[in-house]
Design a protein around this motif. Sequence first.
Motif, PDB file in Angstrom:
ATOM      1  N   CYS B  85      33.954  42.286   0.106  1.00 21.15           N
ATOM      2  CA  CYS B  85      33.778  40.983  -0.639  1.00 21.15           C
ATOM      3  C   CYS B  85      34.286  41.128  -2.108  1.00 21.15           C
ATOM      4  CB  CYS B  85      32.323  40.584  -0.685  1.00 21.15           C
ATOM      5  SG  CYS B  85      31.669  39.881   0.883  1.00 21.15           S
ATOM      6  N   THR B  86      34.715  42.447  -2.303  1.00 19.83           N
ATOM      7  CA  THR B  86      35.799  42.352  -3.403  1.00 19.83           C
ATOM      8  C   THR B  86      37.042  42.490  -3.213  1.00 19.83           C
ATOM      9  OG1 THR B  86      35.329  44.642  -3.345  1.00 19.83           O
ATOM     10  CG2 THR B  86      34.015  43.418  -5.045  1.00 19.83           C
ATOM     11  N   TYR B  87      37.451  43.893  -2.762  1.00 17.43           N
ATOM     12  CA  TYR B  87      38.888  43.854  -2.464  1.00 17.43           C
ATOM     13  C   TYR B  87      39.349  42.903  -1.100  1.00 17.43           C
ATOM     14  CZ  TYR B  87      38.592  47.853  -5.460  1.00 17.43           C
ATOM     15  OH  TYR B  87      38.708  48.550  -6.396  1.00 17.43           O
ATOM     16  N   GLY B  88      38.477  42.972   0.147  1.00 13.82           N
ATOM     17  CA  GLY B  88      38.675  42.102   1.024  1.00 13.82           C
ATOM     18  C   GLY B  88      39.231  40.947   0.840  1.00 13.82           C
ATOM     19  N   SER B  89      37.981  40.211   0.100  1.00  8.19           N
ATOM     20  CA  SER B  89      37.745  38.745  -0.141  1.00  8.19           C
ATOM     21  C   SER B  89      39.147  38.439  -1.037  1.00  8.19           C
ATOM     22  CB  SER B  89      36.558  38.347  -0.674  1.00  8.19           C
ATOM     23  OG  SER B  89      35.525  38.514   0.305  1.00  8.19           O
ATOM     24  N   TYR B  90      39.204  39.104  -2.114  1.00  8.13           N
ATOM     25  CA  TYR B  90      40.290  39.005  -3.225  1.00  8.13           C
ATOM     26  C   TYR B  90      41.655  38.885  -2.458  1.00  8.13           C
ATOM     27  CZ  TYR B  90      42.824  38.782  -7.537  1.00  8.13           C
ATOM     28  OH  TYR B  90      43.569  38.372  -8.639  1.00  8.13           O
ATOM     29  N   VAL B  91      41.907  39.942  -1.669  1.00  5.99           N
ATOM     30  CA  VAL B  91      43.302  39.729  -0.967  1.00  5.99           C
ATOM     31  C   VAL B  91      43.517  38.591   0.101  1.00  5.99           C
ATOM     32  CG1 VAL B  91      44.609  40.889   1.342  1.00  5.99           C
ATOM     33  CG2 VAL B  91      43.788  42.480  -0.949  1.00  5.99           C
ATOM     34  N   ARG B  92      42.410  38.183   0.728  1.00  7.75           N
ATOM     35  CA  ARG B  92      42.498  37.041   1.312  1.00  7.75           C
ATOM     36  C   ARG B  92      42.455  35.709   0.404  1.00  7.75           C
ATOM     37  NH1 ARG B  92      38.990  39.914   4.694  1.00  7.75           N
ATOM     38  NH2 ARG B  92      37.083  39.428   3.700  1.00  7.75           N
ATOM     39  N   MET B  93      41.866  35.719  -0.717  1.00  6.14           N
ATOM     40  CA  MET B  93      42.013  34.743  -1.433  1.00  6.14           C
ATOM     41  C   MET B  93      43.341  34.504  -2.348  1.00  6.14           C
ATOM     42  SD  MET B  93      39.691  34.098  -4.896  1.00  6.14           S
ATOM     43  CE  MET B  93      40.086  35.291  -5.836  1.00  6.14           C
ATOM     44  N   TYR B  94      43.648  35.526  -2.851  1.00  5.51           N
ATOM     45  CA  TYR B  94      44.720  35.538  -3.812  1.00  5.51           C
ATOM     46  C   TYR B  94      46.024  35.792  -3.156  1.00  5.51           C
ATOM     47  CZ  TYR B  94      47.708  36.234  -7.932  1.00  5.51           C
ATOM     48  OH  TYR B  94      48.444  36.163  -9.156  1.00  5.51           O
ATOM     49  N   TYR B  95      46.241  36.848  -2.140  1.00  4.02           N
ATOM     50  CA  TYR B  95      47.423  37.098  -1.487  1.00  4.02           C
ATOM     51  C   TYR B  95      47.791  36.395  -0.426  1.00  4.02           C
ATOM     52  CZ  TYR B  95      47.607  41.090  -5.063  1.00  4.02           C
ATOM     53  OH  TYR B  95      47.472  41.421  -6.297  1.00  4.02           O
ATOM     54  N   GLN B  96      46.665  36.269   0.481  1.00  8.29           N
ATOM     55  CA  GLN B  96      47.057  35.578   1.737  1.00  8.29           C
ATOM     56  C   GLN B  96      46.691  34.231   1.549  1.00  8.29           C
ATOM     57  OE1 GLN B  96      44.865  37.444   4.856  1.00  8.29           O
ATOM     58  NE2 GLN B  96      45.670  39.439   4.419  1.00  8.29           N
ATOM     59  N   LYS B  97      46.221  33.440   0.493  1.00  5.36           N
ATOM     60  CA  LYS B  97      45.953  32.116   0.351  1.00  5.36           C
ATOM     61  C   LYS B  97      45.170  31.606   1.471  1.00  5.36           C
ATOM     62  CE  LYS B  97      48.998  32.066  -3.039  1.00  5.36           C
ATOM     63  NZ  LYS B  97      48.406  32.248  -4.391  1.00  5.36           N
ATOM     64  N   SER B  98      44.289  32.439   2.020  1.00  8.08           N
ATOM     65  CA  SER B  98      43.643  31.970   3.369  1.00  8.08           C
ATOM     66  C   SER B  98      42.367  31.020   2.885  1.00  8.08           C
ATOM     67  CB  SER B  98      42.620  33.123   3.937  1.00  8.08           C
ATOM     68  OG  SER B  98      43.619  34.056   4.324  1.00  8.08           O
ATOM     69  N   PHE B  99      42.103  31.009   1.701  1.00  5.55           N
ATOM     70  CA  PHE B  99      40.853  29.909   1.369  1.00  5.55           C
ATOM     71  C   PHE B  99      41.674  28.631   1.163  1.00  5.55           C
ATOM     72  CE2 PHE B  99      37.955  33.603  -0.779  1.00  5.55           C
ATOM     73  CZ  PHE B  99      38.080  34.183   0.285  1.00  5.55           C
ATOM     74  N   ASP B 100      42.815  28.757   0.661  1.00  4.11           N
ATOM     75  CA  ASP B 100      43.604  27.372   0.358  1.00  4.11           C
ATOM     76  C   ASP B 100      43.840  26.621   1.686  1.00  4.11           C
ATOM     77  OD1 ASP B 100      43.635  28.198  -2.258  1.00  4.11           O
ATOM     78  OD2 ASP B 100      45.820  28.820  -2.367  1.00  4.11           O
ATOM     79  N   ALA B 101      44.087  27.637   2.577  1.00  7.33           N
ATOM     80  CA  ALA B 101      44.316  26.920   4.003  1.00  7.33           C
ATOM     81  C   ALA B 101      43.022  26.309   4.644  1.00  7.33           C
ATOM     82  CB  ALA B 101      45.198  27.884   4.857  1.00  7.33           C
ATOM     83  N   MET B 102      41.929  27.123   4.312  1.00  5.47           N
ATOM     84  CA  MET B 102      40.993  26.828   4.884  1.00  5.47           C
ATOM     85  C   MET B 102      40.258  25.371   4.316  1.00  5.47           C
ATOM     86  SD  MET B 102      38.918  30.482   5.109  1.00  5.47           S
ATOM     87  CE  MET B 102      39.309  31.523   6.215  1.00  5.47           C
ATOM     88  N   ILE B 103      40.175  25.392   3.103  1.00  5.63           N
ATOM     89  CA  ILE B 103      39.674  24.267   2.301  1.00  5.63           C
ATOM     90  C   ILE B 103      40.474  22.841   2.730  1.00  5.63           C
ATOM     91  CG2 ILE B 103      38.294  25.362   0.840  1.00  5.63           C
ATOM     92  CD1 ILE B 103      40.227  24.697  -1.333  1.00  5.63           C
ATOM     93  N   ALA B 104      41.744  23.032   3.281  1.00  7.63           N
ATOM     94  CA  ALA B 104      42.443  21.543   3.817  1.00  7.63           C
ATOM     95  C   ALA B 104      41.708  21.090   5.171  1.00  7.63           C
ATOM     96  CB  ALA B 104      43.884  21.893   3.665  1.00  7.63           C
ATOM     97  N   THR B 105      40.890  21.855   5.724  1.00 13.74           N
ATOM     98  CA  THR B 105      40.195  21.734   7.072  1.00 13.74           C
ATOM     99  C   THR B 105      38.869  20.932   6.547  1.00 13.74           C
ATOM    100  OG1 THR B 105      39.076  23.473   7.397  1.00 13.74           O
ATOM    101  CG2 THR B 105      41.523  23.497   7.927  1.00 13.74           C
ATOM    102  N   PRO B 106      38.013  20.628   7.481  1.00 14.24           N
ATOM    103  CA  PRO B 106      36.620  19.999   7.173  1.00 14.24           C
ATOM    104  C   PRO B 106      35.654  21.332   6.436  1.00 14.24           C
ATOM    105  CG  PRO B 106      37.209  19.332   9.176  1.00 14.24           C
ATOM    106  CD  PRO B 106      38.333  20.304   8.922  1.00 14.24           C
ATOM    107  N   LEU B 107      36.304  22.614   6.302  1.00  8.28           N
ATOM    108  CA  LEU B 107      35.332  23.558   5.415  1.00  8.28           C
ATOM    109  C   LEU B 107      35.438  23.277   3.920  1.00  8.28           C
ATOM    110  CD1 LEU B 107      37.163  26.548   7.228  1.00  8.28           C
ATOM    111  CD2 LEU B 107      34.771  26.115   7.187  1.00  8.28           C
ATOM    112  N   SER B 108      34.311  23.366   3.261  1.00  8.05           N
ATOM    113  CA  SER B 108      34.231  23.129   2.043  1.00  8.05           C
ATOM    114  C   SER B 108      34.632  24.514   1.406  1.00  8.05           C
ATOM    115  CB  SER B 108      32.973  22.638   1.506  1.00  8.05           C
ATOM    116  OG  SER B 108      31.910  23.522   1.990  1.00  8.05           O
ATOM    117  N   ILE B 109      34.573  24.573  -0.040  1.00 11.05           N
ATOM    118  CA  ILE B 109      34.686  26.160  -0.419  1.00 11.05           C
ATOM    119  C   ILE B 109      33.479  26.867  -0.477  1.00 11.05           C
ATOM    120  CG2 ILE B 109      34.053  25.471  -2.771  1.00 11.05           C
ATOM    121  CD1 ILE B 109      36.914  27.866  -2.031  1.00 11.05           C
TER     122      ILE B 109
END
Lengths: 304, 262
Positions: B85-109
């Motif tokens: 939840c530090t390095y893993g999540s940060y990479v998904r959040m910042y480098y992979q932009k996965s969270f941005d993609a997810m919150i365009a779906t019915p998923l909330s932050i």
Amino acid sequence: MSLSPVIEAAGLTKAYGTTVAVQAIRFTVRQGEIFGFLGPNGAGKTTTMKMITCVSPRTSGTLRVLGHDPATAPAAIKARLGVVPQETNLDPDFTCHGNLVTYARYFDIPQDAAEKKADELLAFVQLQDKRDVAIDKLSGGMKRRLILARALVNDPDLLILDEPTIGLDPQARHLIWERLRLLQAQGKTVVLTTHYLDEAARLCDRLVIMDNGSILVEGSPAELVKRFVGEEIVEVERNDEVLSCLEKAGIVFEITGDMVQVVTGSARDVARTLFENCRPRKMLTRPATLEDVFLKLAGRALKE
Amino acid sequence: MIRTALQFPRVTRRAWNVWHRNLIVFVRTWKVNFFPPFIEAFLYLSAIGLGIGAYVGSIEGIPYITYIAPAILAISVMNSAFFECTYGSYVRMYYQKSFDAMIATPLSIEDVIFGELLWGATRSVMYVAIMLPVLAAFNVISLPASLLAIPLAFLGGMMFAAIGMCFTAITPGLETLNYPAYLFITPMTLFSGTFFPLTLLPPVFGYIAVIFLPLTHLVAVMRMSTLPAFSLSILLNLAWMAIITIVLCIVSINLMKRRLIV
Ligand SMILES: Nc1ncnc2c1ncn2[C@@H]1O[C@H](COP(=O)(O)OP(=O)(O)O)[C@@H](O)[C@H]1O
Ligand SMILES: [Mg+2]
């Protein structure tokens, strides 16, 4: 299908701290149309899209998307929305097919249906050959096409595309345009942003031109050209002889760099007058375009 | 400020979709993921348990290798969830932009972050599940009481996932995540009653450990389960962890919201 507006915004404003990115804009998107937001970088297009897609909360004003308020019913809106973001954010841990299936899961689409839909959509954007290829092996154009396919996994009623063809070669742009028209024919409403004027002119039924966070004008491309510029344009090389000659003939003109522009209802007459009296070295006539509207409204000076 | 940090987030069951995404990626590389816990258990037990244990003999009447076995489990729980939840999540959040993609779906932050926390805890559970047979083979844990380590791994995993996510929410970049890793996780690994009882040190160390070091409580409950030697103090340990976990889950989600929703 109801004819109530798909998107309705009034006084819509977004401020990031003290920067006002979007200032009290009003627009209405109707069912089944392709609606464009045209404007230079920094105009506020992306910010507007983010408010529509429930990703960024508005600062003030009213906004209704598909009959709901993004502030109170984001999940209901997002379930019926297809989003192509400006920034490519495909999941690098999955193949093309895997990306679509994973994204479908976020919409609670069952696995079997998702896999089938993913194959259909890969064919729709002509990426069936890349089905099991990793994202980092795709070209820029392929990535944009895959993002378009991804935006369609939930069979959305409303598509929001932020610069869908940015940085693409002509073939890839044409494929995307053609696909968007097909989607419109299927009854979907399409909202897109672009800073390519030809793209807006070809694709949009109606559009707004944005600059500095405000909407300057709204209308169909042809209507805007007619209203703000005129029908045709004659361009002549600028020199003193031509300038004095135009003044003598009483023709209204505008100097644009090393050219002189004349807007007219009849390019033929102006061209003849010029030929006969001014002996221009270089001259061309062309229909007026959105670009002329844009330059007229937003000014020719380079911003930033 | 504090009010918004503690506002109860609206998380839906869609958080599992985020968890599911991470699971699929993890399972695909299971060979890479399966061996570290296996080998780690082996290394710790042989080097510290058998090696150092040969000199130490026993602690509080318990053979040294048996004394450290639950600590190995607890440390693994901490490391898997915290680093996920530090390095893993940060990479998904910042480098992979996965969270941005997810919150365009019915998923909330909120769903996205809670899904990440659940995943971090799941990593802990899997780590412990793989280590347990090794520890059993060394005959340093007793069954079936030691099976309690699995639900405890989930609780401890959620706790360290939430701690990690709080750092992820405020870190300016990937490198600055090294600070909590070295200044918080490493000392905690040594001073939480893991490899020696805190009573050997001046009492102030014990107080600090009990009040500020979450690992202390996880080691304590793990040790009660693997020996087994339960005492009523387990309730205090569990309550401490439960409260910290709930509070930090809420805080981490709100901090992430503040970071990502502009
Ligand atoms: N997250 C942000 N924080 C601060 N300012 C921003 C942010 N996003 C955009 N802006 C500013 O808002 C303005 C509009 O940006 P944007 O909506 O991206 O324009 P466009 O998409 O038309 O290029 C720009 O001045 C930009 O610098
Ligand atoms: Mg933009």
